[in-house]
Every structure is written in structure tokens, then in C-alpha cells.
Design an enzyme around this catalytic site. Sequence first.
Site, PDB file in Angstrom:
ATOM      1  N   SER A  13       7.808  -4.994   6.752  1.00 19.08           N
ATOM      2  CA  SER A  13       8.401  -6.169   7.582  1.00 19.08           C
ATOM      3  C   SER A  13       8.260  -7.200   7.833  1.00 19.08           C
ATOM      4  CB  SER A  13       6.232  -6.453   8.240  1.00 19.08           C
ATOM      5  OG  SER A  13       5.904  -5.157   7.988  1.00 19.08           O
ATOM      6  N   ASP A  34       5.704  -3.456  11.160  1.00 20.05           N
ATOM      7  CA  ASP A  34       4.657  -3.599  10.982  1.00 20.05           C
ATOM      8  C   ASP A  34       3.598  -3.598  12.873  1.00 20.05           C
ATOM      9  OD1 ASP A  34       5.010  -6.597  11.173  1.00 20.05           O
ATOM     10  OD2 ASP A  34       3.540  -6.895  10.126  1.00 20.05           O
ATOM     11  N   ARG A  71       0.848  -0.902  -0.316  1.00 26.45           N
ATOM     12  CA  ARG A  71      -0.003   0.209  -0.349  1.00 26.45           C
ATOM     13  C   ARG A  71       0.888   1.116   0.542  1.00 26.45           C
ATOM     14  NH1 ARG A  71      -3.289   0.039   5.112  1.00 26.45           N
ATOM     15  NH2 ARG A  71      -1.725  -0.503   5.901  1.00 26.45           N
TER      16      ARG A  71
HETATM   17  C1  GLC Z   1       7.486 -11.659   9.586  1.00 28.64           C
HETATM   18  C2  GLC Z   1       7.903 -10.222   9.934  1.00 28.64           C
HETATM   19  C3  GLC Z   1       8.197  -9.671  10.744  1.00 28.64           C
HETATM   20  C4  GLC Z   1       6.754  -9.339  10.546  1.00 28.64           C
HETATM   21  C5  GLC Z   1       5.705 -10.447  10.233  1.00 28.64           C
HETATM   22  C6  GLC Z   1       4.236  -9.794  10.649  1.00 28.64           C
HETATM   23  O1  GLC Z   1       7.648 -11.979  10.848  1.00 28.64           O
HETATM   24  O2  GLC Z   1       9.522 -11.205   9.965  1.00 28.64           O
HETATM   25  O3  GLC Z   1       9.001  -8.612  11.069  1.00 28.64           O
HETATM   26  O4  GLC Z   1       6.226  -8.852  11.767  1.00 28.64           O
HETATM   27  O5  GLC Z   1       5.956 -11.042   9.717  1.00 28.64           O
HETATM   28  O6  GLC Z   1       4.103  -9.202   9.735  1.00 28.64           O
END
Ligand code: GLC
Length: 497
Positions: free
Chosen positions: A176, A229, A108
Site C-alpha cells: 500500500s 489496499d 499480515r
Molecule cells: C498511503 C499510500 C497509499 C495507500 C494509503 C492507505 O497514502 O501511499 O498507497 O493506499 O496510504 O493505506
Amino acid sequence: MGKVAVTAAVVFAAAISTATAVAVRHHMKNSAKWGKALEILEELEENCATSTWKLKQIADAMTVEMHAGLASEGGSKLKMLITYVDNLPTGEEKGVFYALDLGGTNFRVMRVHFGEAEEQIVNEEVHTSIPLHLMVGTSDALFDFIASTLAKFVAEEGEDVHLPAGRQRELGFTFSFPVKQLSIASGTLIKWTKGFSIEDAIGQDIVGELTKALERIGLDMRVTALVNDTVGTLARAHYDNPDVVAAVILGTGTNAAYVERANAIPKWQDLLPNSGEMVINMEWGNFRSSHLPLTEYDESLNAESLNPGEQIFEKMISGMYLGEIVRIILLRMAEEAAFFGDTVPPKLRTPFILRSPDMSAMHHDDSSDLKVVDSKLRDVLEIPNSSLKIRKVMVKLCDIVASRGARLSAAGTVGILKKLGRDKSRKEGEKQTSVIAIDGALFEHYTKFRQCFEGTLEELLGDVYETISVVQSHDGSGIGAALLAASYSQYIGLEES
Ligand code: GLC
């Protein structure tokens, strides 16, 4: 009776008894197969069991690993990453900021305006998904795609969007994946998770890569904050409520972040001597413990994954994997118990064909003939005419797998509360509330998962549950990143001076 008639009667009787025998044998064979299928189901239920006692052990193990991960780099499977976020939003942020959100099913781009009262947060956004070939291609290809989506978004901006004269656009980038942060606006990628695998990006400064791509496309924008995130979710929730202590993502992947006392972190003084608190990105998806109820199905999922041996907790809990676990179990039932008849439905052999939203739809089917289950079996797995018995087993399977995931994530959350010393009853007169912000499609859309998560928190915390508030932090990974861009803006303080 004449001889012919007698013979006919004998032949007829024999035919009947042969038919009966075939039917009986067929029935016995079927019930033997059914018995085998039920045996597989029972064994699964036993192996996925998460008693209160077991969950408490898991919560304890989580707390222990948190300490170990903080104490030294590489000290635990939990990376416990320092985020450089020592300044969470207060609700006073103002202005227009941009956000990029990469790391779930969707990608996004957002523009968020933080203003006053009713107009407090106004955002516009475009959603797209990252084409599959870019998830496993090159770093340049991925970042060029991101930069061009952003450039297009900015180019289409209306007349009404204006920044104060002479100011650069600022961006919060939610990326993330596990990143070793070097500052609020730089960090190197440790490894990929959730189906991404772009070799040449590992070890690279993510902000550097994005900035180069922005330059290639000629877009003048500053990446002000690089966030996970979980951290965006924490920031978004903190904007409304200063009692937020932790954030959990239950989506494509799973992870948590929380607010740590700075003096609990070794070498703190060298890093950010003036901060009292710091957000830690735990990367709990990589948690592992001998108490985890792992099954042979988890082992095969893990062995066939892009990252074998990694993210074991995530592979038992998150949206990317729940449907896949169910598929692997079904495949065994089809192969060993002819669960869907004498041939194994070919679609059952396709990895990741059964997605968690399909699983959720089946799990929530409350029609008397389970018609949603029937239609999912038809549409997704191309299995027509399933019996009611089979459909009931499907619902049960979804229940076993989703409940285990929800209960494990609740145990992880209790582990964080323990680390913070917030797992105890309040003393008289104390009003302390611990707010836990949650985001992610699994939590938002999979009602039974969410209910089970919340119910398990209560089961594990007893009376302390009253001091906990679980809130959904809508859109944390988007708005939260824009908020952090505001908190760490290069123009902070200029208004006053
Ligand atoms: C995976 C990523 C992590 C993220 C999570 C949720 O575990 O390694 O960084 O926060 O997914 O999206």
C-alpha cells in the site's frame, strides 16, 4: 484596644489583604492563561472550519485534479495510477490463494480458500508488525523479513491444505504505497509514505524484490497480483456486489481507487486494448488545494515529517497523523498558555506519542467526569490530576481535528462521484446505485469519525445520497488481494481446456 492589639490587628489585616491580593493575582493570572488557552482553541476551530461551501470547492478541485492526473503523467498531484485491474472478482472464484498485506500498522500473511455457499471464504492469517528498524533500513532486509514470515506460515500449514497436483502457490501482494504498475504483477515504487523510508527500494520492481527474497529462502510461490489496499478493498467488495464504483481507505493512511472507463485514459489502446474498464489508484493522500483548511499545526507536522511537502491531504485526515496534530496543538497550549501548569509536561514533546486510538478513546468518553480522558492524560502524557475543565477542552480538540479529517474525506469522495457523473439525482425509473467500499481502522473503530464522514456525504449530496451506499469492505486489503490472485491466476482457463 491597647497599642499591641491595634498593631496586631493592622498586621493581621495587612496579611489578609496580601493573601487576598496573591489569590486574586493568582486567579487573574490563571484566568489570563485560561483565556489564552481558549483563544488558541477558538482560533483553531476557525481555521479548521469546513463549511459546506468550502467542501464543495474541495470536491470540485478533486474532480479537476483527477482529470489532470489522467490526462498526463505528472499532470497533477494526484498520480491516478493505472492498476491493470480490468477484471474484478465476480463471486465465482475458487481455490486456495495467499495474500500478503503490507502498508498499515500491521503486516499480515493470509491463506484464503474460496469455496461454495457457507464455506465461501475461509481464511487463516498471522499478524505481525514490521520492526521499526526495517521501515527505514534496506530493501533486502525488508523483503527477507517478509519472505521468511511467509515461509514460516507455509511450513506450518496443516495436512488439510492442498493445491491441485503440480500447481504452484499463488500470491496477491497488497503493497500500500504509490507504485507505477507495469502489469498486474509488476510495478516500481514511486515513493514511500506513512513512515517508511527505505531509499534503495525506490524505483525498484517490488515483485522482483519479493521474488528474489522468496528464492533466497527457497519458497516456491508466484506473485500473481500486485495491488494497492484501495484496489484490494474494491475487489473484495465487488465479489459481493457488482455496483461498487469506488473504494476509500481511512486507516493509517488515506487513499481511494475507482473504476474508470478505459476510453477516458490516454494511450489506453497501447496498454490493454481489450478492456472496457480499469481500476485507477488515485493516491489521493497527495491531493492539495488552496481550499484546504491548513493551520500552523499542519505546517509544523509537515515540516517535521519524513516526507515534507508530500501527502498533505493524508496528513490532515489519516490515523497516522490525527493524534500527532492534537499533540502539536497541546504543546502550543502548554507553552503559551500554561495549559497544564507552569511546566510543560515533557512527554508532550515526544512526536507521535499520542496515537489516534488514544484520541478516539478520549473523544468517545461520555462519563460525567471524563475519566477516560483523565486516564489517557495520565498514562500517555504523564499528566496527573487534570481538572474537568482541561478534560473538556481535550474532547473539544479531538472533535475539531477528527471532524475536519472526516469532512475532508467525504468531500474527496464526492469529487470521485462527480468525476463518474454519479452526483446527480436518478431519472425516473432509474435504479442505479453507487456503492462505495470503505476499509481502514479509522472508519472501522473511530465511530464519531465514521458518523461524521457519512453525515457529511449526505450534507454534500442532498437527495443524491439516497442513491449511494457506503459499505464496509472487511479485510479488503487481505482477501481482496487473494481474490485478485484468483482472477489473474496463471491457471485460469486450464480447467476448461
Ligand atoms: C498511503 C499510500 C497509499 C495507500 C494509503 C492507505 O497514502 O501511499 O498507497 O493506499 O496510504 O493505506
